[in-house]
Design an enzyme around this catalytic site. Structure first.
Site, PDB file in Angstrom:
ATOM      1  N   GLY A 175       0.861  -1.183   0.000  1.00 55.50           N
ATOM      2  CA  GLY A 175       0.000   0.000   0.000  1.00 55.50           C
ATOM      3  C   GLY A 175       0.894   1.228   0.000  1.00 55.50           C
ATOM      4  O   GLY A 175       1.768   1.354   0.855  1.00 55.50           O
ATOM      5  N   ASP A 220      -0.820   5.411  -6.728  1.00 53.81           N
ATOM      6  CA  ASP A 220       0.562   5.182  -6.306  1.00 53.81           C
ATOM      7  C   ASP A 220       1.494   6.291  -6.777  1.00 53.81           C
ATOM      8  O   ASP A 220       2.517   6.556  -6.150  1.00 53.81           O
ATOM      9  CB  ASP A 220       1.063   3.830  -6.817  1.00 53.81           C
ATOM     10  CG  ASP A 220       0.356   2.717  -6.072  1.00 53.81           C
ATOM     11  OD1 ASP A 220      -0.807   2.427  -6.415  1.00 53.81           O
ATOM     12  OD2 ASP A 220       0.929   2.180  -5.107  1.00 53.81           O
TER      13      ASP A 220
HETATM   14  O1  MRU Z   1       0.880  -3.458  -4.727  1.00 55.21           O
HETATM   15  P1  MRU Z   1       0.247  -2.730  -3.599  1.00 55.21           P
HETATM   16  O2  MRU Z   1      -0.800  -3.486  -2.888  1.00 55.21           O
HETATM   17  O3  MRU Z   1       1.249  -2.118  -2.668  1.00 55.21           O
HETATM   18  O4  MRU Z   1      -0.492  -1.578  -4.366  1.00 55.21           O
HETATM   19  C1  MRU Z   1      -0.667  -0.311  -3.916  1.00 55.21           C
HETATM   20  C2  MRU Z   1      -2.073  -0.071  -3.618  1.00 55.21           C
HETATM   21  O5  MRU Z   1      -2.524  -0.437  -2.551  1.00 55.21           O
HETATM   22  C3  MRU Z   1      -2.939   0.601  -4.521  1.00 55.21           C
HETATM   23  O6  MRU Z   1      -2.668   0.630  -5.820  1.00 55.21           O
HETATM   24  C4  MRU Z   1      -3.645   1.754  -3.911  1.00 55.21           C
HETATM   25  O7  MRU Z   1      -4.702   2.191  -4.628  1.00 55.21           O
HETATM   26  C5  MRU Z   1      -2.770   2.893  -3.563  1.00 55.21           C
HETATM   27  S1  MRU Z   1      -2.423   2.916  -1.895  1.00 55.21           S
HETATM   28  C6  MRU Z   1      -3.658   3.850  -1.116  1.00 55.21           C
END
Ligand code: MRU
Length: 357
Positions: free
Chosen positions: A50, A256
């Site tokens: 996240g 992200d």
């Molecule tokens: O691969 P991850 O689970 O670390 O991915 C990031 C995310 O959780 C998301 O894409 C999210 O929308 C952004 S974090 C609030």
């Protein structure tokens, strides 16, 4: 009930404990990180994930690295402060590169690590290199965490204001996990959803399972159910059918990295959802703190997309689901063009296309 804390720093043993998100919701277990290297590993293997949370955890990894410096290196250095400082500056810049390179797409990693490193460098102008620094950087990390918590709250209020105008009871679709587990606060997309729920404005939330890591099925469902928010799980490939037949009022996702022109990197599958939303005339919202906006990148084509291992796709619950030698392509994120985003909700304001941050 609030969702579980994704991590905590224990002052008793000076260690960081990260919630193992790989085994949620079936098991609740915290992994103890003693060294910066432990933190690097937990981010790389997605024990913790996240965007804002990996930034925070990396920041605490930096603190652990500083502690290691005083436990193992400081004694061996001469008392000459100038030489000590030279060595220390090189040491902290290595720490920074190690932590920032754990995952390439989320900008929050470099945002947080850079912030804590700059704080430390400023402090070094007025403080000698001593163990006192550990307490200072730890306190600053707590301030940064507080800042993220309050940004999340502001996002949830602004998003509530925007969406509650739309309808009395909303049907929302969300993808991946942008809640407490991903942010360390109330969440970005999920912060808005839970705020709408507090005001009894949610009819239901459709949660895409988010193959292959299942952040939707495992984490978002867990967070929404713990908070009593009405929700229904769907497979990723059901989204079009649901939009056509279930009167979805809007899609809300996290981010992200957002480029200067508003192109947004988010979990793989977000781009397809934005096209489906456009076709069905459904507003598509991105919710993220302004630290996710990377104005050094002009557009989405320049955002590095992380590719993860083929095992994450080929193995489900420890079982191989395809041929052992099947070739795999596994991008973990995609880019949603700014044009397809109805609004970007930050803690500062709600931006509309064409995006000027
Ligand atoms: O691969 P991850 O689970 O670390 O991915 C990031 C995310 O959780 C998301 O894409 C999210 O929308 C952004 S974090 C609030």
């Amino acid at each position: 009930m609030r969702s579980l804390e994704p991590f905590y720093f224990e002052r008793q043993d000076n260690c960081l404990y990260v919630l193992n998100q790989k085994i949620l919701p079936l098991k609740i277990e915290y992994v103890r990180c003693v060294t910066c290297e432990d933190v690097v590993k937990s981010i790389k293997d997605m024990t913790v994930r996240g965007a804002p949370v990996i930034g925070l955890v990396a920041g605490y990894g930096f603190v652990l690295g500083i502690k290691e410096f005083f436990d193992h290196y400081a004694k061996r250095l001469s008392e000459d402060q100038i030489n000590k400082k030279k060595f220390f500056l090189k040491y902290i810049s290595d720490l920074e590169s190690k932590l920032v390179s754990t995952r390439p797409t989320a900008v929050n990693l470099s945002w947080t690590v850079n912030k804590i490193k700059s704080f430390l460098i400023t402090k070094l102008n007025s403080t000698n290199i001593s163990r006192k620094i550990i307490t200072l950087v730890l306190a600053e990390m707590k301030n940064i965490h507080q800042e993220i918590i309050s940004q999340n709250l502001k996002i949830s209020k602004l998003g509530y204001k925007l969406i509650s105008k739309q309808k009395d009871k909303c049907v929302i679709l969300t993808h991946c996990n942008a809640g407490t587990l991903a942010t360390g606060g109330v969440g970005t997309a999920l912060g808005i959803i839970t705020e709408l729920h507090r005001h009894k404005k949610i009819k239901t939330v459709y949660v895409t399972e988010t193959r292959p890591y299942m952040q939707g099925a495992r984490l978002t469902m867990f967070e929404l159910i713990s908070q009593g928010v009405p929700c229904e799980l769907i497979c990723d490939n059901m989204a079009g059918f649901v939009m056509k037949n279930k009167q979805v009022d809007c899609v809300i996702v996290g981010a992200d990295r957002i480029a200067k022109n508003g192109d947004t990197a988010n979990k793989i599958g977000t781009y397809s959802l934005s096209i489906l939303a456009k076709y069905h005339n459904i507003p598509f919202y991105v919710a993220a703190p302004s630290s996710t906006i990377d104005t050094s990148i002009s557009d989405g084509d320049k955002i590095v997309i992380e590719e993860r291992s083929e095992e994450e796709l080929k193995i489900v619950n420890g079982k191989l689901i395809t041929l052992k030698n099947a070739k795999v392509y596994h991008p973990a994120f995609d880019i949603t063009p700014a044009k397809l985003i109805s609004a970007i909700i930050t803690e500062k304001k709600v931006y509309r296309y064409p995006y000027k941050f």
